[in-house]
Design a protein around this motif. Structure first.
Motif, PDB file in Angstrom:
ATOM      1  N   ARG A 171       0.726  -1.146  -0.132  1.00 43.15           N
ATOM      2  CA  ARG A 171       0.056   0.064   0.134  1.00 43.15           C
ATOM      3  C   ARG A 171       0.806   1.224   0.083  1.00 43.15           C
ATOM      4  O   ARG A 171       0.492   2.291  -0.333  1.00 43.15           O
ATOM      5  CB  ARG A 171      -0.886   0.013   1.156  1.00 43.15           C
ATOM      6  CG  ARG A 171      -1.712  -1.141   1.165  1.00 43.15           C
ATOM      7  CD  ARG A 171      -3.140  -0.958   0.041  1.00 43.15           C
ATOM      8  NE  ARG A 171      -4.374  -0.358   0.660  1.00 43.15           N
ATOM      9  CZ  ARG A 171      -4.995   0.385  -0.095  1.00 43.15           C
ATOM     10  NH1 ARG A 171      -4.835   0.413  -1.554  1.00 43.15           N
ATOM     11  NH2 ARG A 171      -6.079   0.734   0.419  1.00 43.15           N
ATOM     12  N   ILE A 172       2.169   1.296   0.545  1.00 44.58           N
ATOM     13  CA  ILE A 172       2.894   2.214   0.369  1.00 44.58           C
ATOM     14  C   ILE A 172       4.039   1.828  -0.382  1.00 44.58           C
ATOM     15  O   ILE A 172       4.759   0.663   0.022  1.00 44.58           O
ATOM     16  CB  ILE A 172       3.365   2.627   1.958  1.00 44.58           C
ATOM     17  CG1 ILE A 172       2.290   3.185   2.685  1.00 44.58           C
ATOM     18  CG2 ILE A 172       4.368   4.073   1.782  1.00 44.58           C
ATOM     19  CD1 ILE A 172       1.504   4.371   2.341  1.00 44.58           C
ATOM     20  N   SER A 173       4.637   2.492  -1.472  1.00 44.70           N
ATOM     21  CA  SER A 173       5.955   2.287  -2.304  1.00 44.70           C
ATOM     22  C   SER A 173       6.981   3.315  -1.922  1.00 44.70           C
ATOM     23  O   SER A 173       6.432   4.709  -1.556  1.00 44.70           O
ATOM     24  CB  SER A 173       5.552   2.335  -3.547  1.00 44.70           C
ATOM     25  OG  SER A 173       4.586   1.106  -3.976  1.00 44.70           O
ATOM     26  N   LEU A 174       8.013   3.075  -1.950  1.00 44.69           N
ATOM     27  CA  LEU A 174       9.005   3.950  -2.013  1.00 44.69           C
ATOM     28  C   LEU A 174       9.682   4.435  -3.257  1.00 44.69           C
ATOM     29  O   LEU A 174      10.111   3.972  -4.109  1.00 44.69           O
ATOM     30  CB  LEU A 174      10.275   3.506  -1.230  1.00 44.69           C
ATOM     31  CG  LEU A 174      11.514   4.634  -0.896  1.00 44.69           C
ATOM     32  CD1 LEU A 174      11.121   5.752  -0.096  1.00 44.69           C
ATOM     33  CD2 LEU A 174      12.736   3.761  -0.296  1.00 44.69           C
ATOM     34  N   GLY A 175       9.403   5.915  -3.245  1.00 42.24           N
ATOM     35  CA  GLY A 175      10.039   6.494  -4.837  1.00 42.24           C
ATOM     36  C   GLY A 175      11.494   6.938  -4.579  1.00 42.24           C
ATOM     37  O   GLY A 175      11.476   7.845  -3.446  1.00 42.24           O
ATOM     38  N   LEU A 176      12.172   7.127  -5.580  1.00 41.71           N
ATOM     39  CA  LEU A 176      13.697   7.523  -5.522  1.00 41.71           C
ATOM     40  C   LEU A 176      13.735   8.886  -6.356  1.00 41.71           C
ATOM     41  O   LEU A 176      14.789   9.221  -6.704  1.00 41.71           O
ATOM     42  CB  LEU A 176      14.501   6.411  -6.010  1.00 41.71           C
ATOM     43  CG  LEU A 176      14.957   5.311  -4.758  1.00 41.71           C
ATOM     44  CD1 LEU A 176      13.602   4.438  -4.438  1.00 41.71           C
ATOM     45  CD2 LEU A 176      16.166   4.382  -5.341  1.00 41.71           C
ATOM     46  N   TRP A 177      12.741   9.532  -6.461  1.00 42.52           N
ATOM     47  CA  TRP A 177      12.832  10.706  -7.170  1.00 42.52           C
ATOM     48  C   TRP A 177      13.645  11.678  -6.535  1.00 42.52           C
ATOM     49  O   TRP A 177      14.308  12.434  -7.144  1.00 42.52           O
ATOM     50  CB  TRP A 177      11.207  11.327  -7.206  1.00 42.52           C
ATOM     51  CG  TRP A 177      11.066  12.696  -7.913  1.00 42.52           C
ATOM     52  CD1 TRP A 177      11.991  13.121  -8.691  1.00 42.52           C
ATOM     53  CD2 TRP A 177       9.982  13.561  -7.772  1.00 42.52           C
ATOM     54  NE1 TRP A 177      11.470  14.257  -9.431  1.00 42.52           N
ATOM     55  CE2 TRP A 177      10.284  14.562  -8.884  1.00 42.52           C
ATOM     56  CE3 TRP A 177       8.744  13.514  -7.261  1.00 42.52           C
ATOM     57  CZ2 TRP A 177       9.348  15.530  -9.052  1.00 42.52           C
ATOM     58  CZ3 TRP A 177       7.873  14.543  -7.512  1.00 42.52           C
ATOM     59  CH2 TRP A 177       8.295  15.577  -8.353  1.00 42.52           C
ATOM     60  N   HIS A 178      13.480  11.955  -5.173  1.00 45.30           N
ATOM     61  CA  HIS A 178      14.393  12.761  -4.370  1.00 45.30           C
ATOM     62  C   HIS A 178      15.494  11.856  -3.398  1.00 45.30           C
ATOM     63  O   HIS A 178      14.998  10.763  -3.076  1.00 45.30           O
ATOM     64  CB  HIS A 178      13.787  13.692  -3.452  1.00 45.30           C
ATOM     65  CG  HIS A 178      12.639  14.537  -4.101  1.00 45.30           C
ATOM     66  ND1 HIS A 178      12.968  15.348  -5.082  1.00 45.30           N
ATOM     67  CD2 HIS A 178      11.302  14.460  -4.094  1.00 45.30           C
ATOM     68  CE1 HIS A 178      11.702  15.978  -5.619  1.00 45.30           C
ATOM     69  NE2 HIS A 178      10.861  15.365  -4.883  1.00 45.30           N
ATOM     70  N   SER A 191      -1.682   1.818  -4.560  1.00 39.65           N
ATOM     71  CA  SER A 191      -0.333   2.152  -3.747  1.00 39.65           C
ATOM     72  C   SER A 191      -0.104   3.837  -3.905  1.00 39.65           C
ATOM     73  O   SER A 191      -0.521   4.363  -4.832  1.00 39.65           O
ATOM     74  CB  SER A 191       0.776   1.484  -4.117  1.00 39.65           C
ATOM     75  OG  SER A 191       1.850   1.579  -3.336  1.00 39.65           O
ATOM     76  N   ALA A 192       0.334   4.165  -2.568  1.00 43.33           N
ATOM     77  CA  ALA A 192       0.824   5.517  -2.783  1.00 43.33           C
ATOM     78  C   ALA A 192       2.292   5.500  -2.704  1.00 43.33           C
ATOM     79  O   ALA A 192       3.003   5.038  -1.780  1.00 43.33           O
ATOM     80  CB  ALA A 192       0.352   6.327  -1.609  1.00 43.33           C
ATOM     81  N   ILE A 193       3.051   6.392  -3.634  1.00 42.77           N
ATOM     82  CA  ILE A 193       4.449   6.466  -3.445  1.00 42.77           C
ATOM     83  C   ILE A 193       4.965   7.589  -2.799  1.00 42.77           C
ATOM     84  O   ILE A 193       4.402   8.693  -2.759  1.00 42.77           O
ATOM     85  CB  ILE A 193       4.883   6.689  -5.092  1.00 42.77           C
ATOM     86  CG1 ILE A 193       4.579   5.704  -6.158  1.00 42.77           C
ATOM     87  CG2 ILE A 193       6.643   7.112  -4.989  1.00 42.77           C
ATOM     88  CD1 ILE A 193       4.923   6.025  -7.430  1.00 42.77           C
ATOM     89  N   VAL A 194       5.820   7.364  -1.736  1.00 42.90           N
ATOM     90  CA  VAL A 194       6.238   8.283  -0.754  1.00 42.90           C
ATOM     91  C   VAL A 194       7.744   8.427  -1.066  1.00 42.90           C
ATOM     92  O   VAL A 194       8.566   7.418  -1.432  1.00 42.90           O
ATOM     93  CB  VAL A 194       5.958   8.072   0.779  1.00 42.90           C
ATOM     94  CG1 VAL A 194       4.549   7.750   0.947  1.00 42.90           C
ATOM     95  CG2 VAL A 194       6.692   6.778   1.095  1.00 42.90           C
ATOM     96  N   GLY A 195       8.365   9.754  -0.814  1.00 40.90           N
ATOM     97  CA  GLY A 195       9.796   9.909  -0.829  1.00 40.90           C
ATOM     98  C   GLY A 195      10.339   9.993   0.708  1.00 40.90           C
ATOM     99  O   GLY A 195       9.338  10.236   1.693  1.00 40.90           O
ATOM    100  N   ALA A 196      11.412   9.971   1.061  1.00 38.91           N
ATOM    101  CA  ALA A 196      11.839  10.189   2.403  1.00 38.91           C
ATOM    102  C   ALA A 196      13.216  10.887   2.316  1.00 38.91           C
ATOM    103  O   ALA A 196      13.822  10.632   1.433  1.00 38.91           O
ATOM    104  CB  ALA A 196      11.907   8.958   3.045  1.00 38.91           C
ATOM    105  N   SER A 197      13.818  11.493   3.603  1.00 38.60           N
ATOM    106  CA  SER A 197      14.931  11.939   3.633  1.00 38.60           C
ATOM    107  C   SER A 197      15.682  11.310   4.731  1.00 38.60           C
ATOM    108  O   SER A 197      16.842  11.483   4.977  1.00 38.60           O
ATOM    109  CB  SER A 197      15.068  13.542   3.669  1.00 38.60           C
ATOM    110  OG  SER A 197      14.275  13.985   4.967  1.00 38.60           O
ATOM    111  N   SER A 198      15.044  10.645   5.509  1.00 37.12           N
ATOM    112  CA  SER A 198      15.554  10.017   6.575  1.00 37.12           C
ATOM    113  C   SER A 198      14.744   8.678   7.123  1.00 37.12           C
ATOM    114  O   SER A 198      13.444   8.357   6.662  1.00 37.12           O
ATOM    115  CB  SER A 198      15.419  10.721   7.895  1.00 37.12           C
ATOM    116  OG  SER A 198      14.274  11.075   8.403  1.00 37.12           O
ATOM    117  N   VAL A 199      15.410   7.425   7.610  1.00 35.51           N
ATOM    118  CA  VAL A 199      14.650   6.440   8.090  1.00 35.51           C
ATOM    119  C   VAL A 199      13.400   6.622   9.178  1.00 35.51           C
ATOM    120  O   VAL A 199      12.427   6.111   8.591  1.00 35.51           O
ATOM    121  CB  VAL A 199      15.437   5.626   8.881  1.00 35.51           C
ATOM    122  CG1 VAL A 199      14.861   4.313   9.591  1.00 35.51           C
ATOM    123  CG2 VAL A 199      16.662   4.882   7.979  1.00 35.51           C
TER     124      VAL A 199
END
Length: 346
Positions: free
Chosen positions: A31-38, A307-315
């Motif tokens: 349901r949550i995917s990790l995007g590597l855009w940033h 699914s929703a793609i999220v980005g992240a800058s930290s764990v």
């Protein structure tokens, strides 16, 4: 060269994440995917990249979303992922969904942009080389190219699957009418359209609107996806961070928006938009969620979005958003409360 301790995936990695089938296909996505855009280009810290990828997979995020021109510079995110894949992920390849795209500018000249067969096939070959892969699980046409016949673009996607370079194909940001025609062409070719990747959030609801983005179909994109059995995986569900508590008091200097003006600026952080975000806080608190988690639960409500793609800058940030993947669905009362909050003004 960076060296990291050997990685062994968490034995309980599938215990909490929820998975959903993409339309009428057999493919299930977290349901949550990790995007590597940033944060996965050459300016990103490699140790942080590694830690986020490991934390994602250890918590059931099996899908990693890339594109040929993610960076900076173009191609750098795929190169970064390739290094981490070689170090950590090769034993787990059959547990991963890796996607890439082509459609926007990538290299100079007439063959480095658009939707031609020449560009799409060459771009995917380059992407596979950068990532050290034999195939991607999903390959997307990143945008509708008005200068290329849709038959050629979809034909290229079909040939890519038949060549064994991708298992599934998708499109991104196509309007309802073009999506319907793309699905028809691919069905005739024998390679079903599996996924559509549109932008969607509480503050950008175009996929719900009939005739949006120049479509001449009297249905919304969501209605067309339902009718054709195509799944959806949405990007920017947090509006580049606006749908969090991070920017309620201005743009922090250490934020991405503070250093990169391409995505979220003071022009986007209007008093009215911030008032809407503040009005969401009590709803989120009532669900035991952050504003960001509520925003993700909202786009996933009812199961129409796969699914929703999220980005992240930290764990820490990543784990906060991943938690939304196993949250209870919104009730009718909560959905109504969100709709009311979105009418708030400063």
């Amino acid at each position: 060269m960076d060296t990291f301790p050997a990685y062994r995936a968490d034995d309980d990695r599938y215990s909490t994440m929820t998975y959903a089938r993409a339309g009428a296909s057999g493919l299930k996505l977290p349901r949550i995917s990790l995007g590597l855009w940033h944060n996965f280009g050459d300016t990103g810290d490699r140790r942080t990249q590694r830690d986020m990828l490991r934390a994602a997979f250890d918590n059931g995020v099996t899908h990693f979303d890339l594109a040929n021109n993610y960076g900076p510079p173009y191609g750098a995110a795929e190169e970064s992922f390739g290094r981490h894949f070689a170090a950590d992920w090769r034993p787990y390849r059959d547990e991963l969904l890796i996607s890439s795209k082509a459609g926007y500018d990538m290299w100079p000249g007439p063959y480095g942009d658009g939707g031609s067969r020449k560009y799409l096939v060459a771009s995917l070959d380059q992407s596979l080389q950068r990532m050290g892969l034999d195939y991607v699980d999903v390959f997307y046409s990143h945008r509708r190219d008005p200068e290329t016949p849709l038959e050629e673009t979809m034909g290229a996607l079909d040939s890519i699957v038949r060549a064994g370079k991708a298992l599934y194909v998708g499109i991104s940001s196509y309007n309802a009418a073009d999506t319907l025609r793309a699905a028809e062409i691919l069905r005739e070719l024998g390679t079903p359209l599996t996924l559509h990747q549109p932008r969607y959030s509480m503050l950008d609801r175009w996929i719900e609107e009939p005739g949006a983005n120049g479509s001449d179909d009297d249905r919304s994109l969501l209605e067309v996806l339902d009718a054709t059995g195509v799944g959806s995986i949405v990007f920017s569900p947090l509006e580049q961070g606006l749908l969090t508590s991070r920017y309620l008091d201005g743009i922090p200097e250490d934020s991405r928006a503070g250093s990169d003006k391409r995505y979220l600026t003071s022009d986007n952080l209007t008093p009215d938009r911030l008032a809407k975000v503040r009005a969401l806080a009590p709803i989120a608190e009532g669900r035991g969620q952050t504003i960001a988690q509520l925003a993700l639960s909202w786009v996933l409500r009812g199961g129409r979005v796969t699914s929703a793609i999220v980005g992240a800058s930290s764990v820490e940030q990543l784990l906060g958003t991943v938690a939304a993947g196993s949250a209870p669905d919104l009730t009718a009362e909560e959905i109504a409360a969100v709709d009311e909050a979105l009418t708030a003004t400063a």
